[in-house]
Design a protein around this motif. Structure first.
Motif, mmCIF file in Angstrom:
data_model
loop_
_atom_site.group_PDB
_atom_site.id
_atom_site.type_symbol
_atom_site.label_atom_id
_atom_site.label_comp_id
_atom_site.label_asym_id
_atom_site.label_seq_id
_atom_site.Cartn_x
_atom_site.Cartn_y
_atom_site.Cartn_z
ATOM 1 N N CYS A 1 -8.082 -2.786 2.195
ATOM 2 C CA CYS A 1 -8.021 -3.469 3.494
ATOM 3 C C CYS A 1 -8.491 -2.570 4.649
ATOM 4 C CB CYS A 1 -6.611 -3.953 3.756
ATOM 5 S SG CYS A 1 -5.429 -2.607 3.965
ATOM 6 N N CYS B 1 -0.644 -2.293 0.182
ATOM 7 C CA CYS B 1 -0.339 -1.018 0.838
ATOM 8 C C CYS B 1 0.861 -1.073 1.776
ATOM 9 C CB CYS B 1 -1.574 -0.491 1.582
ATOM 10 S SG CYS B 1 -2.124 -1.539 2.916
ATOM 11 N N CYS C 1 -6.753 2.098 1.057
ATOM 12 C CA CYS C 1 -6.629 0.729 0.530
ATOM 13 C C CYS C 1 -7.901 -0.079 0.814
ATOM 14 C CB CYS C 1 -5.414 0.073 1.167
ATOM 15 S SG CYS C 1 -4.984 -1.494 0.427
ATOM 16 N N GLY D 1 -3.632 -3.154 6.635
ATOM 17 C CA GLY D 1 -2.326 -3.531 6.093
ATOM 18 C C GLY D 1 -2.424 -4.787 5.256
ATOM 19 N N CYS D 2 -2.015 -4.697 3.978
ATOM 20 C CA CYS D 2 -2.070 -5.844 3.073
ATOM 21 C C CYS D 2 -0.978 -5.663 2.015
ATOM 22 C CB CYS D 2 -3.456 -5.942 2.438
ATOM 23 S SG CYS D 2 -3.752 -4.676 1.195
HETATM 24 ZN ZN LIG Z 1 -4.063 -2.572 2.150
#
Ligand SMILES: [Zn+2]
Length: 273
Positions: free
Chosen positions: A82, A90, A80, A86-87
């Motif tokens: 990011c 995803c 991803c 974590g965003c």
């Molecule tokens: Zn992400």
């Protein structure tokens, strides 16, 4: 290699591969079980857990709940934008806030994205007595079966296609009739469709080879796939085939020394030493 669809529902897929060998068919099985990314709960934050189950067991049970995963919706964290932090591209957040007395079911998990939710509503998570509470926040991410079985989208298995050598000898058949499953014989003859599709041939093998002899075709396979609920069986199979195709492309590129050339690099290293 050719493929024929024998049976297709949302949950189940039965295929016949011909002109194939076991290594190829096993590759498909492995791609299905370990190479198709789906969502599963990966992180759980416990705010309150009064249930009889300790946090780790509840977290484990949450992880094993199949979550519906439409294809091409979320990135794997490591791929991803990011960089794995974590965003919304995803990961999906879940929350659960339940007070007893009751059984806590998977359907009570509240998802931030309505597309990603428990595939089965009536999967029990734990039981709460009067006044007990369970309050959690959880995060689901994309993963593959090779990382953990909770990310496996289906079970897949195969066998050689059986070939039936049938002799509908009336006198002999009446003598052995009772030893065959009732559904295997229709109007005094063996029902080939029922023998194969309902797998009745297993029970018929070895009863009387003069009447029904079962042989197995070397280059023909019957392949079964049963979805765990994240995707339909056809989606799982087509994603697996596409992933396999990508891997073949990568392999070809690496052999030519093109982009992403792990094998070419290894080969070069060997020559230099
Ligand atoms: Zn992400």
């Amino acid at each position: 290699m050719e493929m024929k669809i024998i049976d297709k529902t949302d949950e189940k897929l039965v295929l016949e591969f011909s002109n194939a060998d076991a290594a190829e068919v096993n590759t498909f099985r492995r791609m299905v079980v370990s190479g198709v990314p789906v969502m599963a709960i990966e992180e759980v934050e416990f705010i309150k857990n009064d249930s009889a189950l300790v946090d780790e067991i509840v977290a484990n049970r949450l992880g094993l709940i199949p979550l519906t995963t439409p294809t091409n919706t979320y990135n794997k964290r490591e791929d991803c934008k990011c960089d794995g932090k974590g965003c919304p591209l995803c990961q999906v957040e879940f929350s659960l806030d339940v007070k007893g007395p009751c059984v806590v079911y998977a359907s009570q998990l509240i998802s931030q994205d309505e597309k990603i939710k428990s595939a089965f509503d009536d999967m029990p998570i734990t039981r709460l007595l009067d006044g007990q509470e369970l309050t959690i926040n959880a995060i689901a991410v994309m993963g593959e079966g090779r990382e953990h079985m909770k990310y496996a989208p289906a079970i897949a298995f195969y066998h050689h296609k059986p070939k039936f050598i049938i002799n509908n000898d009336e006198a002999k058949l009446s003598k052995f009739k009772n030893q065959y499953p009732e559904a295997a014989i229709k109007d005094g003859k063996f029902d080939e469709e029922a023998l194969l599709n309902d797998k009745l041939y297993n029970a018929c093998e070895g009863v009387c080879d003069d009447l029904l002899k079962i042989e197995y075709e070397e280059d023909k396979f019957i392949f079964y796939l049963e979805s765990f609920g994240q995707m339909t069986a056809s989606e799982v199979m087509s994603t697996a085939l596409n992933k396999f195709n990508d891997k073949l492309d990568d392999f070809e590129k690496s052999m030519k020394g093109g982009k992403g050339k792990p094998l070419a690099d290894i080969a070069k290293k060997l020559m230099n030493k």
